[in-house]
Structure formats: structure tokens, C-alpha cells
Write an enzyme that holds these catalytic residues in place. Structure first.
Site, PDB file in Angstrom:
ATOM      1  N   ASP A 152       0.806  -1.225   0.000  1.00 58.49           N
ATOM      2  CA  ASP A 152       0.000   0.000   0.000  1.00 58.49           C
ATOM      3  C   ASP A 152       0.838   1.272   0.000  1.00 58.49           C
ATOM      4  O   ASP A 152       0.431   2.302   0.528  1.00 58.49           O
ATOM      5  CB  ASP A 152      -0.978   0.017   1.199  1.00 58.49           C
ATOM      6  CG  ASP A 152      -1.874  -1.206   1.201  1.00 58.49           C
ATOM      7  OD1 ASP A 152      -2.191  -1.717   0.120  1.00 58.49           O
ATOM      8  OD2 ASP A 152      -2.247  -1.662   2.303  1.00 58.49           O
ATOM      9  N   GLY A 179      -4.503  -4.403  -3.920  1.00 58.13           N
ATOM     10  CA  GLY A 179      -5.479  -3.350  -4.197  1.00 58.13           C
ATOM     11  C   GLY A 179      -4.677  -2.122  -4.560  1.00 58.13           C
ATOM     12  O   GLY A 179      -4.075  -1.495  -3.693  1.00 58.13           O
ATOM     13  N   THR A 217      -4.631   1.525  -6.150  1.00 61.98           N
ATOM     14  CA  THR A 217      -5.568   2.611  -6.452  1.00 61.98           C
ATOM     15  C   THR A 217      -4.975   3.613  -7.426  1.00 61.98           C
ATOM     16  O   THR A 217      -3.832   4.052  -7.261  1.00 61.98           O
ATOM     17  CB  THR A 217      -5.930   3.360  -5.146  1.00 61.98           C
ATOM     18  OG1 THR A 217      -6.189   2.390  -4.133  1.00 61.98           O
ATOM     19  CG2 THR A 217      -7.124   4.262  -5.326  1.00 61.98           C
ATOM     20  N   THR A 275      -5.877 -11.664   3.527  1.00 63.95           N
ATOM     21  CA  THR A 275      -6.990 -10.987   2.849  1.00 63.95           C
ATOM     22  C   THR A 275      -8.126 -11.968   2.558  1.00 63.95           C
ATOM     23  O   THR A 275      -9.177 -11.557   2.079  1.00 63.95           O
ATOM     24  CB  THR A 275      -6.522 -10.373   1.517  1.00 63.95           C
ATOM     25  OG1 THR A 275      -6.029 -11.437   0.691  1.00 63.95           O
ATOM     26  CG2 THR A 275      -5.432  -9.340   1.724  1.00 63.95           C
ATOM     27  N   GLN A 331       2.035  -6.086  -3.192  1.00 63.77           N
ATOM     28  CA  GLN A 331       2.482  -6.163  -1.792  1.00 63.77           C
ATOM     29  C   GLN A 331       3.784  -5.362  -1.598  1.00 63.77           C
ATOM     30  O   GLN A 331       3.973  -4.377  -2.276  1.00 63.77           O
ATOM     31  CB  GLN A 331       2.652  -7.622  -1.341  1.00 63.77           C
ATOM     32  CG  GLN A 331       1.335  -8.377  -1.186  1.00 63.77           C
ATOM     33  CD  GLN A 331       0.743  -8.878  -2.497  1.00 63.77           C
ATOM     34  OE1 GLN A 331       1.416  -9.537  -3.258  1.00 63.77           O
ATOM     35  NE2 GLN A 331      -0.508  -8.568  -2.760  1.00 63.77           N
ATOM     36  N   ARG A 349     -10.123  -2.927   5.607  1.00 63.53           N
ATOM     37  CA  ARG A 349      -9.676  -2.933   7.010  1.00 63.53           C
ATOM     38  C   ARG A 349      -8.860  -1.675   7.310  1.00 63.53           C
ATOM     39  O   ARG A 349      -8.092  -1.216   6.457  1.00 63.53           O
ATOM     40  CB  ARG A 349      -8.792  -4.165   7.285  1.00 63.53           C
ATOM     41  CG  ARG A 349      -9.543  -5.479   7.243  1.00 63.53           C
ATOM     42  CD  ARG A 349      -8.591  -6.646   7.469  1.00 63.53           C
ATOM     43  NE  ARG A 349      -7.648  -6.795   6.366  1.00 63.53           N
ATOM     44  CZ  ARG A 349      -6.657  -7.678   6.351  1.00 63.53           C
ATOM     45  NH1 ARG A 349      -6.453  -8.470   7.390  1.00 63.53           N
ATOM     46  NH2 ARG A 349      -5.856  -7.764   5.310  1.00 63.53           N
ATOM     47  N   ARG A 397      -5.818   0.443   8.336  1.00 63.16           N
ATOM     48  CA  ARG A 397      -4.381   0.137   8.327  1.00 63.16           C
ATOM     49  C   ARG A 397      -3.735   0.686   9.594  1.00 63.16           C
ATOM     50  O   ARG A 397      -4.096   1.767  10.052  1.00 63.16           O
ATOM     51  CB  ARG A 397      -3.720   0.768   7.102  1.00 63.16           C
ATOM     52  CG  ARG A 397      -4.208   0.182   5.787  1.00 63.16           C
ATOM     53  CD  ARG A 397      -3.618   0.958   4.600  1.00 63.16           C
ATOM     54  NE  ARG A 397      -4.098   0.445   3.324  1.00 63.16           N
ATOM     55  CZ  ARG A 397      -4.192   1.177   2.220  1.00 63.16           C
ATOM     56  NH1 ARG A 397      -3.825   2.440   2.226  1.00 63.16           N
ATOM     57  NH2 ARG A 397      -4.627   0.635   1.099  1.00 63.16           N
ATOM     58  N   LEU A 451       3.552  12.458   0.966  1.00 60.69           N
ATOM     59  CA  LEU A 451       4.212  13.465   1.795  1.00 60.69           C
ATOM     60  C   LEU A 451       3.187  14.499   2.291  1.00 60.69           C
ATOM     61  O   LEU A 451       3.294  15.014   3.404  1.00 60.69           O
ATOM     62  CB  LEU A 451       5.331  14.157   0.996  1.00 60.69           C
ATOM     63  CG  LEU A 451       6.205  15.117   1.803  1.00 60.69           C
ATOM     64  CD1 LEU A 451       7.030  14.366   2.849  1.00 60.69           C
ATOM     65  CD2 LEU A 451       7.118  15.940   0.913  1.00 60.69           C
ATOM     66  N   ASP A 452       2.172  14.751   1.471  1.00 62.26           N
ATOM     67  CA  ASP A 452       1.125  15.725   1.828  1.00 62.26           C
ATOM     68  C   ASP A 452       0.413  15.370   3.129  1.00 62.26           C
ATOM     69  O   ASP A 452      -0.054  16.245   3.849  1.00 62.26           O
ATOM     70  CB  ASP A 452       0.090  15.820   0.688  1.00 62.26           C
ATOM     71  CG  ASP A 452      -0.494  14.459   0.323  1.00 62.26           C
ATOM     72  OD1 ASP A 452       0.280  13.578  -0.092  1.00 62.26           O
ATOM     73  OD2 ASP A 452      -1.718  14.272   0.484  1.00 62.26           O
TER      74      ASP A 452
HETATM   75  P1  GDP Z   1      -0.742   0.287  -3.507  1.00 65.11           P
HETATM   76  O1  GDP Z   1      -1.337  -0.983  -3.038  1.00 65.11           O
HETATM   77  O2  GDP Z   1       0.717   0.385  -3.227  1.00 65.11           O
HETATM   78  O3  GDP Z   1      -1.067   0.601  -4.936  1.00 65.11           O
HETATM   79  O4  GDP Z   1      -1.429   1.440  -2.632  1.00 65.11           O
HETATM   80  P2  GDP Z   1      -2.999   1.570  -2.292  1.00 65.11           P
HETATM   81  O5  GDP Z   1      -3.719   2.002  -3.509  1.00 65.11           O
HETATM   82  O6  GDP Z   1      -3.478   0.353  -1.608  1.00 65.11           O
HETATM   83  O7  GDP Z   1      -2.959   2.698  -1.191  1.00 65.11           O
HETATM   84  C1  GDP Z   1      -2.453   3.955  -1.447  1.00 65.11           C
HETATM   85  C2  GDP Z   1      -3.548   4.993  -1.176  1.00 65.11           C
HETATM   86  O8  GDP Z   1      -2.997   6.287  -1.119  1.00 65.11           O
HETATM   87  C3  GDP Z   1      -4.589   5.072  -2.281  1.00 65.11           C
HETATM   88  O9  GDP Z   1      -5.809   5.447  -1.702  1.00 65.11           O
HETATM   89  C4  GDP Z   1      -4.067   6.185  -3.189  1.00 65.11           C
HETATM   90  O10 GDP Z   1      -5.090   6.827  -3.930  1.00 65.11           O
HETATM   91  C5  GDP Z   1      -3.483   7.121  -2.169  1.00 65.11           C
HETATM   92  N1  GDP Z   1      -2.307   7.888  -2.617  1.00 65.11           N
HETATM   93  C6  GDP Z   1      -1.296   7.521  -3.428  1.00 65.11           C
HETATM   94  N2  GDP Z   1      -0.344   8.482  -3.483  1.00 65.11           N
HETATM   95  C7  GDP Z   1      -0.783   9.474  -2.678  1.00 65.11           C
HETATM   96  C8  GDP Z   1      -0.222  10.724  -2.259  1.00 65.11           C
HETATM   97  O11 GDP Z   1       0.861  11.115  -2.642  1.00 65.11           O
HETATM   98  N3  GDP Z   1      -0.962  11.468  -1.375  1.00 65.11           N
HETATM   99  C9  GDP Z   1      -2.179  11.059  -0.915  1.00 65.11           C
HETATM  100  N4  GDP Z   1      -2.809  11.846  -0.046  1.00 65.11           N
HETATM  101  N5  GDP Z   1      -2.726   9.888  -1.277  1.00 65.11           N
HETATM  102  C10 GDP Z   1      -2.031   9.100  -2.123  1.00 65.11           C
HETATM  103  P1  IMO Z   2      -0.891  -4.245  -2.244  1.00 71.90           P
HETATM  104  O1  IMO Z   2      -0.422  -4.838  -3.524  1.00 71.90           O
HETATM  105  C1  IMO Z   2      -0.963  -4.594   2.129  1.00 71.90           C
HETATM  106  C2  IMO Z   2      -1.138  -8.657   3.756  1.00 71.90           C
HETATM  107  C3  IMO Z   2      -2.407  -9.132   4.449  1.00 71.90           C
HETATM  108  C4  IMO Z   2      -1.817 -10.085   5.471  1.00 71.90           C
HETATM  109  C5  IMO Z   2      -0.664 -10.721   4.705  1.00 71.90           C
HETATM  110  C6  IMO Z   2      -1.004 -12.069   4.091  1.00 71.90           C
HETATM  111  O2  IMO Z   2      -2.178  -3.520  -2.329  1.00 71.90           O
HETATM  112  O3  IMO Z   2       0.202  -3.447  -1.605  1.00 71.90           O
HETATM  113  P2  IMO Z   2      -2.433 -12.764   1.969  1.00 71.90           P
HETATM  114  O4  IMO Z   2      -3.884 -12.552   1.661  1.00 71.90           O
HETATM  115  O5  IMO Z   2      -1.510 -12.182   0.964  1.00 71.90           O
HETATM  116  O6  IMO Z   2      -2.108 -14.195   2.263  1.00 71.90           O
HETATM  117  O7  IMO Z   2      -2.213 -11.984   3.349  1.00 71.90           O
HETATM  118  O8  IMO Z   2      -0.314  -9.815   3.676  1.00 71.90           O
HETATM  119  N1  IMO Z   2      -1.323  -8.146   2.382  1.00 71.90           N
HETATM  120  C7  IMO Z   2      -1.228  -6.857   2.040  1.00 71.90           C
HETATM  121  N2  IMO Z   2      -1.031  -5.753   2.791  1.00 71.90           N
HETATM  122  N3  IMO Z   2      -1.050  -4.480   0.783  1.00 71.90           N
HETATM  123  C8  IMO Z   2      -1.242  -5.576   0.013  1.00 71.90           C
HETATM  124  O9  IMO Z   2      -1.217  -5.531  -1.326  1.00 71.90           O
HETATM  125  C9  IMO Z   2      -1.372  -6.834   0.636  1.00 71.90           C
HETATM  126  N4  IMO Z   2      -1.576  -8.085   0.181  1.00 71.90           N
HETATM  127  C10 IMO Z   2      -1.531  -8.887   1.261  1.00 71.90           C
HETATM  128  O10 IMO Z   2      -3.088  -8.060   5.051  1.00 71.90           O
HETATM  129  O11 IMO Z   2      -1.255  -9.354   6.526  1.00 71.90           O
HETATM  130 MG    MG Z   3      -2.899  -1.674  -1.834  1.00 75.81          MG
END
Ligand code: GDP
Ligand code: IMO
Ligand code: MG
Length: 423
Positions: A12, A39, A41, A128, A223, A302, A304, A331-332
Site C-alpha cells: 500500500d 489493491g 488505487t 486478505t 504487496q 480494514r 491500516r 508526503l502531503d
Molecule cells: P498500492 O497498493 O501500493 O497501490 O497502494 P494503495 O492504492 O493500496 O494505497 C495507497 C492509497 O494512497 C490510495 O488510496 C491512493 O489513492 C493514495 N495515494 C497515493 N499516493 C498518494 C499521495 O501522494 N498522497 C495522498 N494523499 N494519497 C495518495
Molecule cells: P498491495 O499490492 C498490504 C497482507 C495481508 C496479510 C498478509 C497475508 O495492495 O500493496 P495474503 O492474503 O496475501 O495471504 O495476506 O499480507 N497483504 C497486504 N497488505 N497491501 C497488500 O497488497 C497486501 N496483500 C496482502 O493483510 O497481513
Molecule cells: Mg494496496
């Protein structure tokens, strides 16, 4: 040219946003591991898109997306995602392919994942529930079902019978759950076969040919480094190799073909699910950061867990992945904090340890030494030039760069494609 984008914390980090930003300058975006647990975004044109299996770069309509052999592919989830995106105007004609040797996540993998994790009670991993670990377990146990097996109904039935023999026994005798009926499953999944036939290719051959012809490839990691099955906080990890090396085995490309490796790190740290997290914030600020950063799982919703930036782990991630550069996101979110802390050193039983320890029993018990930085009040979400950032924000970035010993080439200050500062 092959550029790998990898998460350097616990997932994330904002990989989806960064992939979307970089995809415009690439021909192909290729997912190399993980499954529908991801996931990612992307916010574009004021619309939010969450990618689980489909590569995050496909909002650029001339970018091709591929799912490599290292991905575990849940047909149900894949088709839902594809249909949702198509309904929102995304056209995938001739630009989405899946590896014929990728393993399938089937309904029993998801059921087993959930009941196995619950059975661990206090030792629960908090997966997950998307059947990730159970699909990879079958892959390595040599009872997995691959895309190519699915394309031939007779082979599919045979493979399912092998896979389900023991599982159905366990469902019935041990878990007291209903068993899986092979015929019913075959019937239910037959609706996906035609589409799978159109999409299935030898991804390795496809990518190597593309490289030969000078195409540019972005390998999208899911991940993060500390969820890696080998180097993460085992057993609180996912079941694949998100690290850059995973791109080679997960796509079928030689390490010699990787030209650049980019790490993505949040300006602070989050973790979802169980497991050690030394810089986790234990007071009200945890909630405050969660609200400011909207830190809720993109896949499971869930909340974080939030904490300070941990330079010890990101430095290790830089080494392990061989990072050429680092991109800092969110950073914002830190605007308005009086003091911002960074974990710079660990102590275990009073002794300093100079790196991330692979022994989870040690990692669970480290004490963190912090360095404190003065914050800034300005809203920085529309800053587009490094020199226009508040002085303390610049200092913070420069200090992180020094601590993790990796060039920071871009800073994200918002979720939209254009909210990025290149350096
Ligand atoms: P990923 O799994 O690494 O692709 O990250 P996720 O999408 O699960 O979570 C990142 C969250 O932060 C998402 O809701 C994005 O829209 C948001 N996001 C990404 N970059 C920025 C940023 O620079 N600032 C803010 N405020 N939100 C961001
Ligand atoms: P992205 O790609 C954050 C975490 C789960 C759990 C552990 C094992 O969006 O960064 P799993 O279902 O993979 O067997 O769960 O890994 N986890 C993540 N946490 N971002 C993810 O993906 C994750 N994918 C799995 O929460 O702790
Ligand atoms: Mg994610």
C-alpha cells in the site's frame, strides 16, 4: 528496457498511482506475483479505480497489460474486475493477456484460506482471505491447476479430482464444511473458458520478443518487501516474492534484461493484518494519520495500522531489491504535524543492531531509536516543484535519502496522476 516497480514497506505504498504515472511512457505493464489480495488505487479524471489483478497502467489506452506466470489468477475476481472496468469505459481489446502457466485460485482456495487463518486463533495472520497462500501451496505441492489445464475441460476435471481428493476429506472430516463438487465447479467455471482462450499466451516469449523489438516494459510488483515470503516478517507475510527478483521468475525474463529498479515508499509506514511493526504509533496520532491518509485497505477495507517512516527497513529494501531510485508518496499527509519522527536504529536486548534482522523473533522485540524533524503547516498537495516545498519538507526528504542511501527521484503529494514532483 524493463523497469521494475516494487513496494519497500508492507504494501500500500502507492504503487498503483506510481505505475499509472509511469505507464504513459511504457508499452507494456506486467504484474509478476500476488493475486487478488492486491489493491492498487489510481485516481484519474476525478474517478477512483482499484486494480486487483489487472495491471494498474491500463487507463492509458495504448498500454498492453499482462499477468505473468508468478501471479495467482482467480477467474471469478478477474472477470468481475474486467467487467467493472469495461462498464466504466475501459476497452481491453487486444491489450490484455494472461500467462498460460499461471496458477488458478479456485473457490476452495478461498474457503481454505479463511478457515485455516481462523483456526490459528490468536496466531492469526489476518490474510486478505483471497486464497493466496493456499493457491501457492498447491502450486508448490504440484497439485495446482494452471490456465492451460483449464482450457482443456478433460484435463481440468482430472486436475480438480487430484487437488480435491484430500481437500474434500479435510472439509468433511476435519473442518466440518461442505465438500466441493467437481462437476458443479466445472459447470460453473465453463463460462470463463472462451475468454481465457483468447487471453492466454506464453507471457515469457511475448515479453522477450517485445524486449527484442525495443519495447518498454514496466513490471508491477504487488504487496511489499517486508511481506516477501523469504525476506519478510515470516510468518506474517504473503506467499510470493514481491521483491525485484520475483519479476524474473514471475514473468520469465532474465535478470540481464532488467534495466531499472524503482522502490516506492510512503513518507510514513502502514501495515494491514497482523505482524511486527516496530515504528507503529501507539497513541492518538495513529488514528489521526489513518484519517489524514485515508488508510483503509483497498481490498478488504480494514483499517491500516500507522507508524513513522522506518529508515532501517527501507535501507534493507534498497539493498535487497537493488534499488536505483526511490519514490516517496503521501508526503502531503504529514502536513500540519509539529514533529515528524523517523526510525533510524534498532536495539535488541540493549545491543545496537545495524540492519533489519531476518529473525522475526528478534524483529518483534527491537526498540527503535528515532530522529525527530520539525514539521510544516502548508498544504503541499499542489506543489509541483521540489524547490517550492516548505524548507522542513525538503529537509525531511533529503534526510530520508541520506538514511536509506538511495536517490529520491520523485515525491507524490496527492492521489491524482498530476500530483507528483520530479526531482
Ligand atoms: P498500492 O497498493 O501500493 O497501490 O497502494 P494503495 O492504492 O493500496 O494505497 C495507497 C492509497 O494512497 C490510495 O488510496 C491512493 O489513492 C493514495 N495515494 C497515493 N499516493 C498518494 C499521495 O501522494 N498522497 C495522498 N494523499 N494519497 C495518495
Ligand atoms: P498491495 O499490492 C498490504 C497482507 C495481508 C496479510 C498478509 C497475508 O495492495 O500493496 P495474503 O492474503 O496475501 O495471504 O495476506 O499480507 N497483504 C497486504 N497488505 N497491501 C497488500 O497488497 C497486501 N496483500 C496482502 O493483510 O497481513
Ligand atoms: Mg494496496
Amino acid at each position: 528496457m524493463v523497469t521494475v516497480v516494487v513496494g519497500t514497506q508492507w504494501g500500500d505504498e502507492g504503487k498503483g498511482k506510481i505505475i499509472d504515472t509511469l505507464a504513459g511512457q511504457h508499452d507494456i505493464v506486467a504484474r509478476y506475483q500476488g493475486g487478488a489480495n492486491a489493491g492498487h488505487t489510481v485516481v484519474w479524471n476525478n474517478q477512483k479505480f482499484v486494480f486487483h489483478l489487472i495491471p494498474s497502467g491500463l487507463l492509458h489506452h495504448n498500454v498492453v497489460g499482462v499477468l505473468g506466470n508468478g501471479v495467482v489468477l482467480d477467474p471469478f475476481s478477474f472477470f468481475h474486475e474486467m467487467t467493472d472496468l469495461e462498464n466504466r469505459g475501459i476497452d481491453f481489446t487486444n491489450r490484455l493477456f494472461i500467462a498460460e502457466n499461471a496458477h488458478l485460485t479456485l473457490p476452495y482456495h478461498k474457503i481454505l484460506d479463511q478457515i485455516e487463518d481462523n483456526k490459528r486463533g490468536k496466531e492469526k495472520l489476518g490474510t486478505t482471505g483471497r486464497g493466496i497462500g493456499t493457491t501457492y501451496a498447491d502450486k508448490y505441492g504440484r497439485i495446482g491447476v494452471r490456465v492451460a489445464d483449464f482450457l482443456n475441460e478433460e484435463v481440468f476435471v482430472k486436475k480438480l479430482n487430484i487437488a480435491l481428493e484430500l481437500k474434500n476429506y479435510l472439509f468433511q472430516q476435519y473442518y466440518r464444511e461442505s465438500t466441493i463438487n467437481v462437476e458443479q465447479l466445472v459447470e460453473e467455471y465453463s463460462k470463463y473458458r472462451k475468454k481465457f482462450r483468447e487471453l492466454a499466451i506464453d507471457v515469457s516469449a511475448y515479453l522477450n520478443d517485445a524486449i527484442e523489438h525495443g519495447k518498454t516494459i514496466l513490471a508491477e510488483g504487488a504487496q511489499g518487501t517486508f511481506l516477501d515470503i523469504d525476506f519478510g516478517t515470516y510468518p506474517y507475510v504473503t506467499a510470493s516474492n514481491p521483491i525485484s527478483g520475483g519479476a524474473c521468475t514471475g514473468l520469465g525474463i532474465s535478470p540481464k534484461k532488467i534495466t531499472k529498479i524503482i522502490g516506492v515508499a510512503k513518507a510514513y509506514t502502514t501495515r494491514v493484518g497482523m505482524g511486527p511493526f516496530p515504528t507503529e504509533i501507539k497513541d492518538d496520532l495513529n488514528e489521526k494519520l489513518r484519517t489524514a491518509g485515508n488508510e483503509f485497505g483497498a481490498t478488504t477495507g480494514r483499517p491500516r495500522r500507522c507508524g513513522w517512516f522506518d529508515a532501517v527497513i527501507v535501507k534493507y529494501a534498497a539493498m535487497l531489491n537493488g534499488l536505483d531510485e526511490l519514490i516517496i508518496t503521501k508526503l502531503d499527509v504529514l502536513s500540519g504535524l509539529k514533529t515528524i519522527k523517523v526510525g533510524v536504529k534498532y536495539y535488541y536486548k540493549g545491543d545496537e543492531i545495524n540492519k533489519y534482522p531476518l529473525d522475526t523473533n528478534v524483529f518483534e522485540n527491537v526498540e527503535v531509536e528515532y530522529k525527530a524533524f520539525q514539521g510544516w503547516d502548508e498544504n503541499i498537495s499542489s506543489v509541483s516543484d521540489f524547490y517550492h516545498l516548505p524548507a522542513n519538507a525538503k529537509k525531511y526528504i533529503e534526510k530520508i535519502e541520506e538514511l536509506v542511501n538511495t536517490k529520491i527521484t520523485a515525491i507524490s503529494v496527492g492521489s491524482s496522476r498530476d500530483q507528483i514532483i520530479s526531482r
